[in-house]
Design a protein around this motif. Structure first.
Motif, mmCIF file in Angstrom:
data_model
loop_
_atom_site.group_PDB
_atom_site.id
_atom_site.type_symbol
_atom_site.label_atom_id
_atom_site.label_comp_id
_atom_site.label_asym_id
_atom_site.label_seq_id
_atom_site.Cartn_x
_atom_site.Cartn_y
_atom_site.Cartn_z
ATOM 1 N N TYR A 191 0.812 -1.074 0.004
ATOM 2 C CA TYR A 191 -0.039 0.122 0.019
ATOM 3 C C TYR A 191 0.966 1.315 0.111
ATOM 4 O O TYR A 191 1.932 1.247 0.588
ATOM 5 C CB TYR A 191 -0.921 0.041 1.302
ATOM 6 C CG TYR A 191 -1.934 -1.331 1.353
ATOM 7 C CD1 TYR A 191 -3.167 -1.199 0.733
ATOM 8 C CD2 TYR A 191 -1.609 -2.121 2.356
ATOM 9 C CE1 TYR A 191 -3.866 -2.370 0.570
ATOM 10 C CE2 TYR A 191 -2.059 -3.385 2.231
ATOM 11 C CZ TYR A 191 -3.415 -3.259 1.700
ATOM 12 O OH TYR A 191 -4.193 -4.624 1.704
ATOM 13 N N THR A 192 0.494 2.283 -0.696
ATOM 14 C CA THR A 192 1.097 3.513 -0.496
ATOM 15 C C THR A 192 0.532 4.211 0.531
ATOM 16 O O THR A 192 -0.687 4.459 1.009
ATOM 17 C CB THR A 192 0.630 4.587 -1.746
ATOM 18 O OG1 THR A 192 0.964 3.780 -3.086
ATOM 19 C CG2 THR A 192 1.256 5.928 -1.516
ATOM 20 N N LEU A 193 1.513 4.856 1.433
ATOM 21 C CA LEU A 193 1.167 5.497 2.803
ATOM 22 C C LEU A 193 1.136 6.972 2.575
ATOM 23 O O LEU A 193 2.294 7.583 2.422
ATOM 24 C CB LEU A 193 2.040 4.862 3.997
ATOM 25 C CG LEU A 193 2.055 3.464 4.246
ATOM 26 C CD1 LEU A 193 3.104 3.016 5.366
ATOM 27 C CD2 LEU A 193 0.704 2.878 4.649
ATOM 28 N N ASN A 194 0.061 7.541 2.488
ATOM 29 C CA ASN A 194 -0.109 8.914 2.166
ATOM 30 C C ASN A 194 0.110 10.012 3.387
ATOM 31 O O ASN A 194 0.152 11.270 2.916
ATOM 32 C CB ASN A 194 -1.380 9.060 1.335
ATOM 33 C CG ASN A 194 -1.517 8.217 0.287
ATOM 34 O OD1 ASN A 194 -0.857 8.434 -0.510
ATOM 35 N ND2 ASN A 194 -2.568 7.579 0.096
ATOM 36 N N HIS A 195 0.273 9.602 4.457
ATOM 37 C CA HIS A 195 0.207 10.713 5.411
ATOM 38 C C HIS A 195 1.600 10.783 6.212
ATOM 39 O O HIS A 195 1.533 10.635 7.490
ATOM 40 C CB HIS A 195 -0.952 10.439 6.387
ATOM 41 C CG HIS A 195 -2.406 10.585 5.705
ATOM 42 N ND1 HIS A 195 -2.790 11.664 5.200
ATOM 43 C CD2 HIS A 195 -3.114 9.452 5.312
ATOM 44 C CE1 HIS A 195 -3.951 11.495 4.546
ATOM 45 N NE2 HIS A 195 -4.270 10.142 4.646
ATOM 46 N N GLN B 206 1.745 -2.314 -5.233
ATOM 47 C CA GLN B 206 1.529 -1.599 -4.311
ATOM 48 C C GLN B 206 0.668 -0.477 -4.532
ATOM 49 O O GLN B 206 0.400 0.310 -5.478
ATOM 50 C CB GLN B 206 2.972 -0.578 -3.978
ATOM 51 C CG GLN B 206 2.753 0.437 -2.723
ATOM 52 C CD GLN B 206 4.030 1.404 -2.266
ATOM 53 O OE1 GLN B 206 4.356 2.139 -3.610
ATOM 54 N NE2 GLN B 206 4.619 1.331 -1.436
ATOM 55 N N ILE B 207 -0.654 -0.587 -3.692
ATOM 56 C CA ILE B 207 -1.684 0.328 -4.151
ATOM 57 C C ILE B 207 -2.113 1.360 -3.227
ATOM 58 O O ILE B 207 -1.361 1.300 -2.196
ATOM 59 C CB ILE B 207 -3.150 -0.849 -4.248
ATOM 60 C CG1 ILE B 207 -3.291 -1.351 -2.773
ATOM 61 C CG2 ILE B 207 -3.009 -1.911 -4.999
ATOM 62 C CD1 ILE B 207 -4.705 -2.089 -2.598
ATOM 63 N N ASP B 208 -2.632 2.425 -3.721
ATOM 64 C CA ASP B 208 -2.877 3.635 -3.110
ATOM 65 C C ASP B 208 -4.520 3.830 -2.725
ATOM 66 O O ASP B 208 -5.127 3.795 -3.667
ATOM 67 C CB ASP B 208 -2.575 4.848 -4.075
ATOM 68 C CG ASP B 208 -2.659 6.082 -3.367
ATOM 69 O OD1 ASP B 208 -3.446 6.110 -2.225
ATOM 70 O OD2 ASP B 208 -2.019 6.998 -3.730
ATOM 71 N N MET B 209 -4.825 3.193 -1.765
ATOM 72 C CA MET B 209 -6.135 3.146 -1.077
ATOM 73 C C MET B 209 -7.216 4.627 -1.140
ATOM 74 O O MET B 209 -8.066 4.701 -1.492
ATOM 75 C CB MET B 209 -6.182 2.519 0.147
ATOM 76 C CG MET B 209 -6.116 1.042 0.210
ATOM 77 S SD MET B 209 -7.124 0.105 -1.137
ATOM 78 C CE MET B 209 -8.659 0.519 -0.514
ATOM 79 N N GLU B 210 -6.222 5.456 -1.115
ATOM 80 C CA GLU B 210 -6.902 6.917 -1.098
ATOM 81 C C GLU B 210 -7.406 7.042 -2.680
ATOM 82 O O GLU B 210 -8.361 7.454 -2.897
ATOM 83 C CB GLU B 210 -6.038 8.083 -0.449
ATOM 84 C CG GLU B 210 -5.913 8.082 0.833
ATOM 85 C CD GLU B 210 -5.276 9.337 1.387
ATOM 86 O OE1 GLU B 210 -5.148 10.231 0.611
ATOM 87 O OE2 GLU B 210 -5.125 9.683 2.485
ATOM 88 N N GLU B 211 -6.558 6.841 -3.183
ATOM 89 C CA GLU B 211 -6.684 6.970 -4.699
ATOM 90 C C GLU B 211 -7.875 6.015 -5.454
ATOM 91 O O GLU B 211 -8.837 6.427 -6.095
ATOM 92 C CB GLU B 211 -5.359 6.969 -5.574
ATOM 93 C CG GLU B 211 -5.942 7.105 -7.212
ATOM 94 C CD GLU B 211 -6.057 8.397 -7.664
ATOM 95 O OE1 GLU B 211 -7.009 8.615 -8.691
ATOM 96 O OE2 GLU B 211 -5.888 9.547 -6.927
ATOM 97 N N ILE B 212 -7.861 4.885 -4.891
ATOM 98 C CA ILE B 212 -8.843 3.640 -5.476
ATOM 99 C C ILE B 212 -9.990 4.316 -4.955
ATOM 100 O O ILE B 212 -10.939 3.961 -5.440
ATOM 101 C CB ILE B 212 -8.278 2.453 -4.695
ATOM 102 C CG1 ILE B 212 -6.960 1.828 -5.526
ATOM 103 C CG2 ILE B 212 -9.351 1.267 -5.017
ATOM 104 C CD1 ILE B 212 -6.449 0.504 -5.209
ATOM 105 N N THR B 213 -10.037 4.547 -3.653
ATOM 106 C CA THR B 213 -11.409 4.845 -2.852
ATOM 107 C C THR B 213 -12.084 6.302 -3.865
ATOM 108 O O THR B 213 -13.123 6.174 -4.053
ATOM 109 C CB THR B 213 -11.019 5.648 -1.381
ATOM 110 O OG1 THR B 213 -10.669 4.611 -0.926
ATOM 111 C CG2 THR B 213 -12.460 6.015 -0.838
ATOM 112 N N LYS B 214 -11.185 7.161 -4.282
ATOM 113 C CA LYS B 214 -11.790 8.271 -5.278
ATOM 114 C C LYS B 214 -12.359 7.394 -6.512
ATOM 115 O O LYS B 214 -13.378 8.084 -6.994
ATOM 116 C CB LYS B 214 -10.526 9.101 -5.336
ATOM 117 C CG LYS B 214 -10.028 10.058 -4.157
ATOM 118 C CD LYS B 214 -9.073 10.945 -4.582
ATOM 119 C CE LYS B 214 -8.466 11.702 -3.359
ATOM 120 N NZ LYS B 214 -7.238 12.593 -3.895
#
Length: 569
Positions: free
Chosen positions: A339-343, A467-475
């Motif tokens: 996962y991509t950790l965005n914070h 490696q997925i970016d869950m924030e982007e996927i949620t959008k």
């Protein structure tokens, strides 16, 4: 002639009246001056300056008294007599034709009376002052003798309250008594002016002495009893605490105690010579300085049991926080692979690790100092309390980071299910359109359909990355969900337009038997239908039917939607 005579008489009468008024005014002024002169009680002053008074006077008082007597005999009395005689003369002349000549003399007389009155007041006041001095000195002779006797008795009976100051106070009292005897001798001899000068000095010096009698015991008591006991207790306490390996936040405490003891002795020496100012300054400094030294020692006494109680739990708390942070970093390392950790979770956790490392170094140093008995307990206590606050903040941030990433796997699973659901929905929509058996699909619908299909494909690719970016996927999920909903609406609109158009054309054929004009609309609508313009075709045939049979279009439309609702429910 008669009028002239009357005028003359009027003028004469006015002159007579004016003369009468002027005469009355002049006589009144003279009568007032006579009364003022009569009010001067010369006989009383003469009595006060009598020969019996002279016998009790000598020196400057006798000289002043003699001068007053001479001023009374040679200046005041003759002046009063002359003024009275002049008043009588002028009063007589005011009743004659000389009235018009005496105005200047009356003014001179008034000025003379004023001078006489002033001199009378000066002599009277001088006699009053002399009498007051005699009375004051008579009272002082009795009062001061008693006062000095009381002071001597107080010094003897309360000698313990004055310490070494008693000798200096006794010397001052002797000096006052000697000056008092000089005053008494001069006053009894009658030289009251010289006696008054000594009395004024005596009163001032006696007031100072009285203040010393009150002030010295107040200064002496703490210097002789309180401070020495406290300083001795501090010195003994310091030695005892050092034997028990206490350390203090301030250096050279014993030297400070010794300095205060020297200051206490210095103040007693100054008090013995009645130098009050430096003694007051010393007292004002000693009390808070001694209290401060007590506070310094008491602070360490209070801190040691708290340090013993807190040190081990704080170190355990630190170890727990370190363990939690290691686990958090390991978890973040694993999650970062998928996962991509965005914070800034990883950077924040590493920052916490650095804080914990610094805390470990500080607390290790503190523990070593405690073990080596070199620690200042109050400083260690403050350090432990601050460490507990910092550890609580660290654990709170660890929890926040953990909660922020804890749902990533669940979020991924939910996203996978949503992706599958969206794919099924898109396939179902495609089959629905195909089942309509239309001659073709409008280009606008096809474009939107393929946009949604492209979004779904992009979402699927994003989900398939290592490696997925869950924030982007949620959008993207939200966007696809919204666009799929819009596609459903467009699909329903396409179905409704096509089926309604077919029904309307069939109904229009039945109407064309009676309405030949509708045939053209049927042809146009069919052409539009064959060109996939289903909405336009429905509008064309619907308008024609409504013209031929008002209300028919709405009726047929409502019937169709009722069937659709029944079928979906």
């Amino acid at each position: 002639m008669v009028q002239v005579l009357i005028g003359v008489l009027v003028v004469a009468l006015a002159v007579i009246i004016g003369l009468f008024v002027y005469q009355r005014q002049t006589l009144k002024r003279l009568a007032d001056l006579e009364q003022r002169l009569a009010a001067l009680k010369l006989s009383q002053i003469d009595t006060r300056l009598g020969p019996d008074k002279v016998k009790a006077l000598m020196g400057e008082s006798l000289k002043s008294f003699t001068e007053l007597r001479e001023r009374f005999d040679q200046k005041l009395q003759p002046a009063v007599k002359k003024a009275k005689e002049q008043t009588a003369v002028l009063s007589n002349e005011a009743k004659t034709t000389a009235l018009f000549k005496i105005n200047g003399a009356v003014k001179d007389l008034a000025a003379q009376v004023q001078k006489v009155e002033a001199e009378y007041q000066r002599i009277n006041q001088a006699l009053d002052q002399l009498d007051a001095a005699v009375k004051d000195q008579t009272v002082a002779l009795t009062k001061l003798r008693k006062t000095y006797n009381d002071y001597g008795r107080k010094l003897d009976e309360e000698a313990f309250a004055y310490g070494e100051s008693k000798a200096a106070l006794h010397d001052r009292l002797v000096s006052l008594e000697e000056k008092f005897e000089r005053f008494a001798t001069i006053a009894n001899q009658g030289d009251h002016e010289a006696a008054q000068e000594i009395l004024d000095d005596l009163k001032a010096e006696t007031a100072v002495f009285a203040d010393l009698l009150d002030t010295v015991p107040q200064l002496y008591k703490p210097l002789y009893t309180t401070y020495p006991d406290q300083l001795s207790e501090l010195a003994n306490g310091y030695q005892q605490l050092k034997q028990e390996h206490y350390n203090f936040s301030e250096a050279d405490l014993l030297v400070k105690i010794q300095d205060l003891a020297e200051e206490q002795k210095f103040a007693l020496e100054k008090l013995a010579t009645l130098e009050i100012a430096p003694v007051k300054a010393a007292n004002e400094h000693l009390a808070p300085a001694i209290d401060h030294l007590y506070e310094v020692m008491q602070k360490e006494l209070d801190a040691r049991p708290q340090v013993a109680q807190l040190l081990t739990p704080t170190l355990d708390h630190l170890a727990h926080a370190e363990q939690q942070n290691r686990q958090l970093l390991n978890e973040l390392d694993k999650l970062s692979l998928s996962y991509t950790l965005n914070h800034n979770e990883m950077a924040d956790a590493r920052g916490l690790n650095e804080q914990l490392r610094q805390l470990r170094a500080e607390l290790t140093e503190a523990q070593q100092a405690v073990d080596a008995q070199t620690a200042v307990d109050s400083q260690v206590l403050k350090q432990l309390q601050a460490a507990e606050e910092e550890l609580a903040a660290i654990e709170k941030q660890q929890t926040e980071i953990n909660h922020g990433v804890a749902g990533l796997q669940e979020d991924e699973q939910r996203a996978q299910k949503a992706l599958q659901r969206f794919a099924v929905t898109l396939k179902t929509t495609k089959r629905r359109v195909e089942s309509l058996n239309l001659p073709g699909i409008p280009q606008a619908y096809l474009d939107y359909f393929f946009v949604v299909a492209g979004e779904l494909k992009k979402l699927s690719q994003a989900m398939d990355r290592p490696q997925i970016d869950m924030e982007e996927i949620t959008k993207q999920l939200l966007m696809v969900q919204e666009d799929l909903q819009t596609l459903q609406e467009k699909t329903d609109e396409l179905r409704d337009s096509a089926e309604l158009t077919e029904r309307m054309i069939q109904y229009a054929h039945r109407l064309s038997v009676d309405h030949e004009s509708i045939e053209a609309a049927i042809q146009k609508a069919q052409t539009q239908f064959d060109q996939y313009e289903y909405t336009a075709s429905l509008e064309t045939i619907g308008t024609a039917i409504e013209e031929a049979e008002p209300g028919a279009f709405k009726r047929l439309e409502q019937s169709y939607f009722d069937e659709v609702d029944h079928a979906t429910n």
